[in-house]
Each structure stands twice: as structure tokens, then as C-alpha cells.
Motif scaffolding. Sequence first.
Motif, PDB file in Angstrom:
ATOM      1  N   THR A 164       0.835  -1.197   0.000  1.00  0.00           N
ATOM      2  CA  THR A 164       0.000   0.000   0.000  1.00  0.00           C
ATOM      3  C   THR A 164       0.868   1.245   0.000  1.00  0.00           C
ATOM      4  O   THR A 164       0.618   2.189  -0.736  1.00  0.00           O
ATOM      5  CB  THR A 164      -0.931  -0.012   1.232  1.00  0.00           C
ATOM      6  N   LYS A 165       1.913   1.240   0.843  1.00  0.00           N
ATOM      7  CA  LYS A 165       2.821   2.388   0.900  1.00  0.00           C
ATOM      8  C   LYS A 165       3.515   2.601  -0.456  1.00  0.00           C
ATOM      9  O   LYS A 165       3.613   3.715  -0.937  1.00  0.00           O
ATOM     10  CB  LYS A 165       3.864   2.171   1.999  1.00  0.00           C
ATOM     11  N   THR A 168       0.970   4.069  -2.923  1.00  0.00           N
ATOM     12  CA  THR A 168       0.617   5.470  -2.698  1.00  0.00           C
ATOM     13  C   THR A 168       1.782   6.411  -2.985  1.00  0.00           C
ATOM     14  O   THR A 168       1.556   7.567  -3.296  1.00  0.00           O
ATOM     15  CB  THR A 168       0.124   5.704  -1.253  1.00  0.00           C
TER      16      THR A 168
END
Length: 172
Positions: A164-165, A168
Motif C-alpha cells: 500500500t505504501k 501510494t
Amino acid sequence: MGALVSILLSVGAPILAGILKTKGGKGGAIAGDVIEAVADRLGTDATPQAIEDAYKADPEIFTKTVRTIETDYAAIARAGAEAHLAYIELVKGDRDSADILTRVWRPMNGFLFPVGCLMIVATVSVMLLSRVPVDASVLPLIGIVVPIMTAWAGVVGYYVGQRTKEKTTGAT
């Protein structure tokens, strides 16, 4: 809203006009954002009529402002598309990898982790509903299953958090 769409098309803002044309669902929220962004940059109320009045008052300033916003939205759309394509390439790379662990990591965890959790919930539910007493011989099994599931959840959670990091921040 139709007049505003035609004005946006006439000043060369097809992305903004397209967003306003499809104003239902998520598009409706984005359309509201477009109207607010245009109104904010023009210094007017966030209503289609006020924006149309701003256009009539000074078409040149309106055109420059809207083209700037159009460019911003186009850059956001491009970045989103590039991130999506990068993720697709990552998944294709995993799928086509020569390493068996890389190929099966996602699908196996996606299947086995929920199955393991469901089995635990089902077992505990049956025991509680049927009022089966917990025998002392079951405790070592619980002592094994709970740490394994906790560790597995930690690994899967860490992996999902890192991906996810990466997504993003735009990394692949």
C-alpha cells in the motif's frame, strides 16, 4: 449544468466537461470537486450559475483558469493510470516468475488465510453453540494455532502495508 458543460468544452476543457456530464455516483463527487475548484480559483460561489457568470464577465481569465485546472486533473489521471499499469506489470512479473514461491505467494495467501480464519471462527462458534466443554487436551492445539495465525496475520499485514505504501508513493 448543461450550459457549464458547453462552456468548458468551448474553452478546451474536455476532461472537466466529461466529469460534469457524468455526475452520478462517484462521478458526482468528482463533479462537485470540479465545480468547487473552478469557483475557488475564480473567486466566485461554487454554483454552476456563478461560474457561468464569471465566464460571461471575463472569458479570457476564465479560459486560463479552467485550462490550468484541466491540466491538473489530467496529470492526476495520468499518474493514476501509470500507477495502475505499474501494478499490472508487477503482478504479471509475479505470475510469470520462474520462482515457484513468487508465483504462488499472492494466490495462496489470498485463499488460505481467510480459510484458516474461517475454520477457527467456525470451530469456536460450534463449540460455543453446542456447549462443548473445552477439554484440556485441546489447549496445546490452541497454543499452536493462535501463534501461527498471529504470525501469519503479521506477515500478510506487513506485506499488504508495504505494498500500500509503495502504491501510494508511486513505487513499483
